[in-house]
Design a protein around this motif. Structure first.
Motif, PDB file in Angstrom:
ATOM      1  N   GLU A  52     -61.394 -57.370  47.418  1.00 24.30           N
ATOM      2  CA  GLU A  52     -60.356 -58.160  47.846  1.00 24.30           C
ATOM      3  C   GLU A  52     -59.289 -58.998  46.533  1.00 24.30           C
ATOM      4  OE1 GLU A  52     -60.646 -59.403  50.873  1.00 24.30           O
ATOM      5  OE2 GLU A  52     -62.200 -59.196  51.860  1.00 24.30           O
ATOM      6  N   SER A  53     -60.157 -58.908  45.100  1.00 23.89           N
ATOM      7  CA  SER A  53     -58.790 -59.316  44.487  1.00 23.89           C
ATOM      8  C   SER A  53     -59.725 -58.759  42.982  1.00 23.89           C
ATOM      9  CB  SER A  53     -58.702 -60.350  44.641  1.00 23.89           C
ATOM     10  OG  SER A  53     -58.404 -61.590  45.674  1.00 23.89           O
ATOM     11  N   LEU A  54     -58.388 -58.898  42.262  1.00 20.81           N
ATOM     12  CA  LEU A  54     -58.785 -58.394  40.706  1.00 20.81           C
ATOM     13  C   LEU A  54     -58.927 -59.946  40.083  1.00 20.81           C
ATOM     14  CD1 LEU A  54     -56.619 -56.043  40.712  1.00 20.81           C
ATOM     15  CD2 LEU A  54     -59.722 -55.315  41.052  1.00 20.81           C
ATOM     16  N   VAL A  55     -59.898 -60.248  39.549  1.00 17.73           N
ATOM     17  CA  VAL A  55     -59.330 -61.891  39.326  1.00 17.73           C
ATOM     18  C   VAL A  55     -59.410 -61.606  37.532  1.00 17.73           C
ATOM     19  CG1 VAL A  55     -60.937 -64.317  39.076  1.00 17.73           C
ATOM     20  CG2 VAL A  55     -61.864 -62.834  41.024  1.00 17.73           C
ATOM     21  N   SER A 103     -50.829 -55.781  43.109  1.00 18.17           N
ATOM     22  CA  SER A 103     -50.222 -57.244  43.950  1.00 18.17           C
ATOM     23  C   SER A 103     -51.623 -57.589  44.320  1.00 18.17           C
ATOM     24  CB  SER A 103     -49.587 -57.311  45.031  1.00 18.17           C
ATOM     25  OG  SER A 103     -50.585 -56.233  46.080  1.00 18.17           O
ATOM     26  N   GLN A 104     -53.163 -57.034  43.814  1.00 20.79           N
ATOM     27  CA  GLN A 104     -54.341 -58.160  44.104  1.00 20.79           C
ATOM     28  C   GLN A 104     -54.909 -58.348  42.754  1.00 20.79           C
ATOM     29  OE1 GLN A 104     -55.779 -53.961  46.070  1.00 20.79           O
ATOM     30  NE2 GLN A 104     -56.778 -55.918  47.137  1.00 20.79           N
ATOM     31  N   ASP A 142     -51.660 -60.675  34.896  1.00 22.99           N
ATOM     32  CA  ASP A 142     -51.759 -58.764  34.804  1.00 22.99           C
ATOM     33  C   ASP A 142     -53.141 -58.144  33.362  1.00 22.99           C
ATOM     34  OD1 ASP A 142     -49.754 -59.544  33.486  1.00 22.99           O
ATOM     35  OD2 ASP A 142     -48.315 -57.452  34.203  1.00 22.99           O
ATOM     36  N   GLU A 143     -51.674 -58.691  32.203  1.00 27.53           N
ATOM     37  CA  GLU A 143     -52.496 -58.964  30.897  1.00 27.53           C
ATOM     38  C   GLU A 143     -53.764 -59.989  30.163  1.00 27.53           C
ATOM     39  OE1 GLU A 143     -50.730 -59.485  26.199  1.00 27.53           O
ATOM     40  OE2 GLU A 143     -49.006 -59.770  27.688  1.00 27.53           O
ATOM     41  N   LYS A 144     -54.104 -60.674  30.906  1.00 25.28           N
ATOM     42  CA  LYS A 144     -55.028 -61.124  31.097  1.00 25.28           C
ATOM     43  C   LYS A 144     -57.082 -60.275  32.072  1.00 25.28           C
ATOM     44  CE  LYS A 144     -55.860 -65.629  32.883  1.00 25.28           C
ATOM     45  NZ  LYS A 144     -55.505 -66.951  33.240  1.00 25.28           N
ATOM     46  N   PHE A 145     -56.374 -60.642  32.948  1.00 24.82           N
ATOM     47  CA  PHE A 145     -57.030 -59.455  33.241  1.00 24.82           C
ATOM     48  C   PHE A 145     -57.193 -58.601  32.734  1.00 24.82           C
ATOM     49  CE2 PHE A 145     -57.777 -55.977  36.542  1.00 24.82           C
ATOM     50  CZ  PHE A 145     -59.604 -56.269  36.871  1.00 24.82           C
ATOM     51  N   THR A 146     -56.637 -57.245  32.547  1.00 23.38           N
ATOM     52  CA  THR A 146     -56.650 -56.780  31.293  1.00 23.38           C
ATOM     53  C   THR A 146     -57.455 -56.550  30.474  1.00 23.38           C
ATOM     54  OG1 THR A 146     -54.702 -55.765  31.865  1.00 23.38           O
ATOM     55  CG2 THR A 146     -55.720 -54.369  30.753  1.00 23.38           C
ATOM     56  N   LEU A 150     -59.549 -47.813  39.824  1.00 18.27           N
ATOM     57  CA  LEU A 150     -58.096 -46.651  39.961  1.00 18.27           C
ATOM     58  C   LEU A 150     -57.294 -47.995  40.652  1.00 18.27           C
ATOM     59  CD1 LEU A 150     -59.615 -44.153  41.652  1.00 18.27           C
ATOM     60  CD2 LEU A 150     -58.396 -43.948  39.637  1.00 18.27           C
ATOM     61  N   LEU A 151     -55.713 -48.712  39.691  1.00 25.22           N
ATOM     62  CA  LEU A 151     -55.117 -49.668  39.985  1.00 25.22           C
ATOM     63  C   LEU A 151     -53.383 -48.696  40.403  1.00 25.22           C
ATOM     64  CD1 LEU A 151     -54.620 -51.822  39.925  1.00 25.22           C
ATOM     65  CD2 LEU A 151     -54.366 -52.375  37.135  1.00 25.22           C
TER      66      LEU A 151
END
Length: 203
Positions: free
Chosen positions: A111-114, A146-147, A38-42, A198-199
């Motif tokens: 579909e997803s957040l990579v 969760s995505q 989650d931190e890496k995605f952000t 919007l997360l």
């Protein structure tokens, strides 16, 4: 504790300073810690020029959506949206939901957040058979924590697992969100979008 809850923790900065001071005592050969996804995605998403609003419930999602409309003066505009659930959820903002891509912005799920490159994974479930360049230049994407996945391969596996009888076509990613950025060789040919995320926390 997730990244988003840590950001809301008033003691988080002081805790992080202590951790950094402790890490400085280690040898330069000490293995680098792996960031949570989650931190890496952000980090990667924001580094790509994306803007996100973290929300803990649906009321905050609606408030964030309203703030985006206010910031950009997008009230009373056409909105390209093929997701009936989203058009119902965001009804009441004086918008005209349409299947016409010549609209002010695109409202969609994904579909997803990579995590490893901060991109958004989309498929024909969201964009039908349209190419990214055919879609509006402004995106508002709704997603849940969760995505978040680590890699595109993991996102593709999730699509396959969730669609045992039908695998959607037209799978693509978007990760260039800085519309004012001058193009370099690596980004040449990519489709740049002004994107808001919007997360919603669902873990």
């Amino acid at each position: 504790m997730s990244l988003f809850k840590r950001l809301l923790n008033p003691n988080y900065k002081s805790e992080e300073k202590a951790k950094r001071a402790d890490k400085a005592d280690h040898s330069s050969y000490y293995p680098e810690q792996k960031l949570p996804i989650d931190e890496k995605f952000t980090y990667n998403f924001k580094n790509n020029g994306g803007k996100f609003i973290y929300c803990e419930n649906w009321e905050e999602i609606l408030e964030g959506f309203d703030n985006i409309l206010l910031e950009n003066d997008w009230y009373e505009q056409d909105v390209f949206c093929v997701n009936e659930m989203l058009s119902k959820k965001f009804d009441g903002f004086n918008l005209n939901f349409t299947k016409n891509t010549d609209s002010k912005f695109f409202l969609s799920a994904c579909e997803s957040l990579v995590s490893n490159n901060g991109s958004i994974l989309l498929s024909s479930n969201q964009i039908k058979e349209k190419k990214l360049k055919e879609l509006p230049s402004n995106f508002i994407i709704f997603a849940t924590t969760s995505q978040i996945v680590d890699t595109i391969s993991e996102g593709l596996r999730n699509i396959k697992n969730q669609s045992s009888s039908y695998i959607p076509s037209n799978i693509t990613t978007i990760q260039d969100f800085e519309t004012e950025k001058e193009k370099d060789f690596m980004s040449y040919g990519s489709s740049t979008k002004n994107l808001y995320l919007l997360l919603l926390e669902d873990l």
